[in-house]
Design an enzyme around this catalytic site. Sequence first.
Site, short mmCIF file in Angstrom:
data_model
loop_
_atom_site.label_atom_id
_atom_site.label_comp_id
_atom_site.label_asym_id
_atom_site.label_seq_id
_atom_site.Cartn_x
_atom_site.Cartn_y
_atom_site.Cartn_z
N ALA A 1 4.63 4.03 3.00
CA ALA A 1 4.00 3.02 2.18
C ALA A 1 4.43 1.78 3.12
O ALA A 1 5.04 1.97 4.24
CB ALA A 1 4.65 2.58 0.83
N LYS A 2 3.66 0.74 2.92
CA LYS A 2 4.00 -0.47 3.76
C LYS A 2 3.49 -1.65 2.86
O LYS A 2 2.84 -1.75 2.12
CB LYS A 2 3.01 -0.54 5.10
CG LYS A 2 3.79 -1.48 6.02
CD LYS A 2 4.68 -0.50 6.69
CE LYS A 2 5.24 -1.19 7.92
NZ LYS A 2 6.38 -0.39 8.78
N GLY A 3 4.14 -3.03 3.31
CA GLY A 3 3.86 -4.24 2.49
C GLY A 3 3.72 -5.22 3.69
O GLY A 3 4.20 -5.24 4.70
N VAL B 1 1.00 -1.42 0.07
CA VAL B 1 -0.10 0.09 0.00
C VAL B 1 1.15 1.10 -0.04
O VAL B 1 1.80 1.36 0.73
CB VAL B 1 -1.09 0.00 1.33
CG1 VAL B 1 -1.67 1.24 1.28
CG2 VAL B 1 -1.95 -1.13 1.00
#
Length: 416
Positions: free
Chosen positions: A101-103, A56
């Site tokens: 962001a992040k995953g 995201v």
Amino acid sequence: MNVYQNVQKQFDKAADLMSLHQEVRAILASPINEIKINFPIKMEDGSVKVITGYRVQHNDARGPFKGGLRYHQSVDIDEVRALATWMTWKSAIVNIPFGGAKGGVQIDPSQFTMLELERITRRFTHALGNNIGPEYDIPAPDVGTNAQTMVWLLDSYQAFVDPHMRNANVHVVTGKTLAAGGSPGRDKATGQGVVYCIEQWAKRKAFDLSRATYSVQGFGNVGSWTARLMAPKGSELLAVHDHTGAIRNLEGIDAERLVRWVAEHGGVVGYPDADEISKEEFFSTKVDIMVPAALENQITAQTAPLIDAQVIAEGANGPINPDGDQILADKGIELIPDVLCNAGGVVVSYFEWLQNKRSEYWDLETVDAKLLKIITSAYADVEQVVAEYDTDWRTAAYILALDRLQTLYLQRGIFP
């Protein structure tokens, strides 16, 4: 409420108080991009599993998307949305040129072999393709991942870059091993930032850390480094809670010995120099400083009433939900919020990114000095907003981030 709803509630509170511009508010209320990938992995026994992963990208107005990659069985889209949003606020609060962001990959890493984890990492990197990049979106370690994971990601990304450009893409990921271009101090950076924030709090309260007691929830990278870095200051670690259970010794727990125990046994339970206690007993242990450094939503309407501490320093992302926040405020327990307190990780990731871009190497003394300067400045900035708006520290930290983003958006305008 789930963790993303918590983030939205906190965002709304800050936006209302500062009268955030409506157009900016609409932009920041949702992520820019959300990527979901279902990808197959061949297991060592020859079977095939389909794994779900997310990335995201919340906002990149201030710079490239930046945020960790988490491997955990509880990963879902709302959790990753929340974590990505926090990264946007965090980067703005410490005033570095990154967005958020992040995953996440929805697996329990303990159920996979090293070879299978390598395959998952490489296949997920390949599936992300151009959705990450050294000037676009830069992953880093998070829960369930580490420097080795980042090196696999780097190697996989470089494999589909033109050969003459591979060394120009080393900064596609941070948190790497030193041999692969990582930065000194990155492994302890988040815990170091937590301790720097605690020092700033103590300085303003004229509180002697050499007489302090503290507890830590979560004894992974952040919790263990926080404990190790607090020990030389004379502070006593009284209680620790992790995924295996909780332990306590009111005479003090040796952080270095506990780190070695956890490395060998996989958790804190069974540590011979402390008594096993319940989760409720952990939260009710009287300490000066509590450091929640595990997962989200740990301090709630059920656990917050148990806490007896002067200050909570949030090493984890979102460990306290809004109900818990209100209870702690009513009890007079102070807070150093996550978007400030655990920002050391993204700051030193920024340092690593810069070193890779410039083909430079900074020693640990330089990294620590630069980190201290940034954290100290951010702490003072949030403190100033607390006074200006007569509000709590979490809301003030959000206002600081939103104000910096608002200023940029109002100057840039909206295309077309």
